[in-house]
Structures are given as C-alpha cells and as structure tokens.
Design an enzyme around this catalytic site. Structure first.
Site, PDB file in Angstrom:
ATOM      1  N   HIS A   1       0.838  -1.191   0.000  1.00 42.77           N
ATOM      2  CA  HIS A   1       0.000   0.000   0.000  1.00 42.77           C
ATOM      3  C   HIS A   1       0.877   1.246   0.000  1.00 42.77           C
ATOM      4  CE1 HIS A   1      -3.913  -1.938   1.753  1.00 42.77           C
ATOM      5  NE2 HIS A   1      -3.306  -2.742   0.891  1.00 42.77           N
TER       6      HIS A   1
ATOM      7  N   GLU B   1       0.983   3.963   1.869  1.00 42.97           N
ATOM      8  CA  GLU B   1       1.532   4.399   3.152  1.00 42.97           C
ATOM      9  C   GLU B   1       2.687   3.504   3.598  1.00 42.97           C
ATOM     10  OE1 GLU B   1      -2.940   5.360   3.227  1.00 42.97           O
ATOM     11  OE2 GLU B   1      -1.660   3.756   2.472  1.00 42.97           O
TER      12      GLU B   1
ATOM     13  N   CYS C   1      -6.053   2.444   5.636  1.00 49.28           N
ATOM     14  CA  CYS C   1      -6.732   1.205   6.013  1.00 49.28           C
ATOM     15  C   CYS C   1      -6.175   0.746   7.364  1.00 49.28           C
ATOM     16  CB  CYS C   1      -6.512   0.146   4.939  1.00 49.28           C
ATOM     17  SG  CYS C   1      -4.843  -0.564   4.941  1.00 49.28           S
TER      18      CYS C   1
ATOM     19  N   CYS D   1      -2.359  -0.014   7.220  1.00 47.45           N
ATOM     20  CA  CYS D   1      -1.536   1.191   7.084  1.00 47.45           C
ATOM     21  C   CYS D   1      -1.579   2.030   8.351  1.00 47.45           C
ATOM     22  CB  CYS D   1      -1.981   2.005   5.879  1.00 47.45           C
ATOM     23  SG  CYS D   1      -1.628   1.155   4.318  1.00 47.45           S
TER      24      CYS D   1
END
Length: 150
Positions: A47, A49, A77, A80
């Site tokens: 992801h 991040e 999310c 993250c």
C-alpha cells in the site's frame, strides 16, 4: 497533499495498482514518496503508506519516524494505520475518506469489524499452537541486555 494525490493518479494510470499515494514529510521537506503496488508486485501489503514509510525509514536509517508526518490520498486502512503507529509518525493528513474508497471497491469495513472481535470469533479461523515452546524466545528477549527496544 497534492503530491500524494498526484502520485495516486500517475501511478494508477501507469498500471502499478489502485489510486493511492502517500508522502512522508520531515521539517517541511518530502523525504519519501509511496504509491500502491499491490497488483504490479503481487504483494497485498504494498500500500502507498507502507511504501512511503519503508522508504522514509531507509532514507533516515531509523525505524522511528517521530518528527515526521504523512500525507495520504486516502484515509489509511487498518494495516496502514497500524504501520503509521508502529513508525511513530506525528500526524496523519488524508484526502479521500474510507467511505470514498468503499464506493470504488476498496472496502475495509469488514477489517474494522474483525479487529475488536475475540480471536475465536473472527472470520479466518485462528488457532493457538505450541505456546509452551514459543514463549522461550520471548523469555530470552526479556532478559537480553543488548536489545534495541521498539
């Protein structure tokens, strides 16, 4: 924030993954950029991040990003968000909400519902094994005098 949004669009259009971008900032300077690479790297943890945090830690040669902030094109999310807390970032700025993400097919609501459940009630069966053996390295870590706490 505009850089995070720009990354989300550019890297999505280039085929790296979903429309998510993030930057880590220290003292007003961007020190790391990240973008979603889940489908291009076949890595569900890739992801934006997490990518930005990994790059920032490498650049600063530390696992502690205290004194840094993260700008992300979407509300993080649960994975993250956990990474942000583990990295000790000082502040989170985000643009799109998790509801906006759900509207385009990235719905994390099930994860938010799973986290507070007792382990035995979660959707994925989770069973504890070999606890008596596994505790030994933990006991050794507790006594270790040269450990680096984190």
């Amino acid at each position: 924030m505009r850089k995070a949004i720009q990354l989300s669009a550019e890297k999505m259009e280039a085929g790296f993954g979903g429309p998510f971008g993030a930057v880590v900032v220290k003292d007003g300077d961007v020190i790391a950029e990240g973008f979603n690479q889940v489908t291009s790297s076949n890595d569900p943890t890739a992801h934006a991040e997490v990518d930005a945090i990994r790059k920032a830690c490498q650049k600063l040669e530390t696992f502690d990003l205290s004194g840094c902030e993260i700008y992300t094109s979407c509300e993080p999310c649960p994975m993250c968000l956990s990474a942000i807390y583990w990295a000790r970032l000082d502040k989170i700025y985000y643009a799109n909400s998790r509801e906006d993400a759900a509207d385009i097919g990235f719905d994390d609501e099930m994860l938010y519902r799973e986290i507070p459940k007792p382990v035995e009630e979660r959707v994925i069966p989770t069973l504890r094994l070999l606890a008596d053996e596994a505790i030994k390295p933990f006991e050794e870590w507790k006594q270790k005098t040269d450990k680096i706490p984190y």
